[in-house]
Enzyme design. Sequence first.
Site, PDB file in Angstrom:
ATOM      1  N   ALA A   1       0.787  -1.236   0.000  1.00 24.42           N
ATOM      2  CA  ALA A   1       0.000   0.000   0.000  1.00 24.42           C
ATOM      3  C   ALA A   1       0.824   1.294   0.000  1.00 24.42           C
ATOM      4  O   ALA A   1       0.693   2.106  -0.917  1.00 24.42           O
ATOM      5  CB  ALA A   1      -0.979  -0.034   1.183  1.00 24.42           C
TER       6      ALA A   1
ATOM      7  N   ARG B   1      -5.098  -0.993  -9.089  1.00 21.99           N
ATOM      8  CA  ARG B   1      -5.487  -2.019  -8.099  1.00 21.99           C
ATOM      9  C   ARG B   1      -6.470  -1.344  -7.157  1.00 21.99           C
ATOM     10  O   ARG B   1      -6.232  -0.211  -6.720  1.00 21.99           O
ATOM     11  CB  ARG B   1      -4.269  -2.549  -7.314  1.00 21.99           C
ATOM     12  CG  ARG B   1      -3.333  -3.417  -8.144  1.00 21.99           C
ATOM     13  CD  ARG B   1      -2.229  -4.025  -7.287  1.00 21.99           C
ATOM     14  NE  ARG B   1      -2.744  -5.111  -6.431  1.00 21.99           N
ATOM     15  CZ  ARG B   1      -2.048  -5.623  -5.421  1.00 21.99           C
ATOM     16  NH1 ARG B   1      -0.857  -5.110  -5.103  1.00 21.99           N
ATOM     17  NH2 ARG B   1      -2.551  -6.606  -4.689  1.00 21.99           N
TER      18      ARG B   1
ATOM     19  N   GLN C   1       4.339 -13.687  -0.644  1.00 18.99           N
ATOM     20  CA  GLN C   1       5.049 -12.463  -0.245  1.00 18.99           C
ATOM     21  C   GLN C   1       5.868 -12.695   1.021  1.00 18.99           C
ATOM     22  O   GLN C   1       6.920 -12.105   1.215  1.00 18.99           O
ATOM     23  CB  GLN C   1       4.075 -11.297  -0.023  1.00 18.99           C
ATOM     24  CG  GLN C   1       3.483 -10.706  -1.293  1.00 18.99           C
ATOM     25  CD  GLN C   1       2.140 -11.305  -1.661  1.00 18.99           C
ATOM     26  OE1 GLN C   1       1.914 -12.510  -1.419  1.00 18.99           O
ATOM     27  NE2 GLN C   1       1.264 -10.524  -2.266  1.00 18.99           N
TER      28      GLN C   1
ATOM     29  N   ASP D   1      -4.053  -2.339   3.870  1.00 20.12           N
ATOM     30  CA  ASP D   1      -4.191  -1.743   2.540  1.00 20.12           C
ATOM     31  C   ASP D   1      -5.269  -0.686   2.513  1.00 20.12           C
ATOM     32  O   ASP D   1      -5.244   0.210   1.669  1.00 20.12           O
ATOM     33  CB  ASP D   1      -4.478  -2.843   1.510  1.00 20.12           C
ATOM     34  CG  ASP D   1      -3.259  -3.706   1.304  1.00 20.12           C
ATOM     35  OD1 ASP D   1      -3.005  -4.590   2.152  1.00 20.12           O
ATOM     36  OD2 ASP D   1      -2.514  -3.459   0.337  1.00 20.12           O
TER      37      ASP D   1
HETATM   38  C1  LIG Z   1       2.472  -2.154   4.373  1.00 24.91           C
HETATM   39  S1  LIG Z   1       1.324  -2.412   3.150  1.00 24.91           S
HETATM   40  C2  LIG Z   1       1.731  -3.988   2.625  1.00 24.91           C
HETATM   41  C3  LIG Z   1       0.481  -4.720   2.323  1.00 24.91           C
HETATM   42  O1  LIG Z   1       0.335  -4.839   0.908  1.00 24.91           O
HETATM   43  C4  LIG Z   1       0.260  -6.213   0.610  1.00 24.91           C
HETATM   44  O2  LIG Z   1      -0.572  -6.491  -0.453  1.00 24.91           O
HETATM   45  P1  LIG Z   1       0.092  -6.758  -1.903  1.00 24.91           P
HETATM   46  O3  LIG Z   1       1.300  -7.602  -1.704  1.00 24.91           O
HETATM   47  O4  LIG Z   1      -1.026  -7.470  -2.656  1.00 24.91           O
HETATM   48  O5  LIG Z   1       0.384  -5.383  -2.458  1.00 24.91           O
HETATM   49  C5  LIG Z   1      -0.274  -6.811   1.875  1.00 24.91           C
HETATM   50  O6  LIG Z   1      -1.646  -6.581   2.025  1.00 24.91           O
HETATM   51  C6  LIG Z   1       0.516  -6.080   2.894  1.00 24.91           C
HETATM   52  O7  LIG Z   1       0.032  -6.115   4.197  1.00 24.91           O
END
Ligand SMILES: CSC[C@H]1O[C@H](OP(=O)(O)O)[C@H](O)[C@@H]1O
Length: 387
Positions: free
Chosen positions: A60, A92, A206, A247
């Site tokens: 985010a 997104r 991730q 997010d």
């Molecule tokens: C500190 S925000 C990171 C947040 O974003 C990730 O989503 P994505 O990998 O799909 O961008 C995930 O929700 C994390 O907590």
Amino acid sequence: MRMADEAEESVPALRYEERPDGPAVVLLDQTRLPAEEVELVCTDVPGLVGAIRSLAVRGAPLLGIAGGYGVALAAARGDDVAEAAGRLAQARPTAVNLAYGARRVEAAYEAVLRAGEGEAAAAVRALEEARALHREDAEACARMIGHGFALLDEFAPGRSLRLLTHCNTGSLVTGGQGTALGVVKEVHRAGRLRWLWVDETRPLWQGARLTAWEASRAGMAYSVLADSAAGSLFAAGEVDAVLVGADRIAADGSVANKVGTYPLAVLAAHHGVPFVVVAPVTTVDPATPSGAGIEVEQRPGGEVTELTGLPSVGAREPGAVGGAGFALAPVGAPAYNPAFDVTPPELVTALVTEQGVLRPVTGEGIAELCSTSRGEVSRSGNGMMNS
Ligand SMILES: CSC[C@H]1O[C@H](OP(=O)(O)O)[C@H](O)[C@@H]1O
């Protein structure tokens, strides 16, 4: 191409460059980590939107920074800035920061145009605003980390901690040291990290790919685990606190975060373990009344039913991350693949932002958080305090 083996605390995940052949947003391609550190050079907004959709750039706060630089890039190229801001904002749907960053820089650009100073001056102003957003996020990380560390010390004064985290919330998703993982790094630096439990975070890994990469570089003691193994750690009393990012945080305090976060909140509540969300105020969305109003991104089913290789092989489905892979389910099997889930405020022990710690997380506290300007600290009866 540098292999990911240097012991570095954090790697800049993204920068704006004014190169001899023109401006570009240069980012560390997170779909190639941990095996390779490969930089992606985005010379136009469509290229940057593709990188956002494929999660080459993700998280985010960093999406907000990317959105801001993307608008500045469009302005520098003389492209249609409003059209670029719209495309970036919609790349997104769940992380509110993305639209915030794009729209904030667009507004700075438009203000200069309205003042009659011309497109060149407006483009300069747009880049200044994008860089300000980047700096503010780095500063916000430092403040969140301080508040988060103090909160954990309140929970367990002087003790070493076993922390569990989900997805990736470190330097790879911010302009600074990170949000939740940034707090973990501080606990580690203080010699108080007994162990870090790293949820692998299916289906895009991730945790296993990115949090483990950051934890290794920081020299942390950690284990990667299957998401489904987290419950047994709680049952064994092996988790002192859960730290996650966000997010989008709705006006009632509901928290949208990577899918798999809500089950952790339920487990934490059942086992009496603090469940702590760490996020900058730019993740708070007062315009979304409750968790039910948060649009949860639905991603291609192939990300669940296939074990994919590097994205260079060519994704099977439009928008899916990774290249042709190995079938984990019958070819064409239908799949349910929400990228996020929503945790209700009553399951959140504390929300740590750069402005302080909100505990409990209530609609009133969220409203007050949004009403104070950045950097002010508010204290209120609903537990808003600066730890
Ligand atoms: C500190 S925000 C990171 C947040 O974003 C990730 O989503 P994505 O990998 O799909 O961008 C995930 O929700 C994390 O907590």
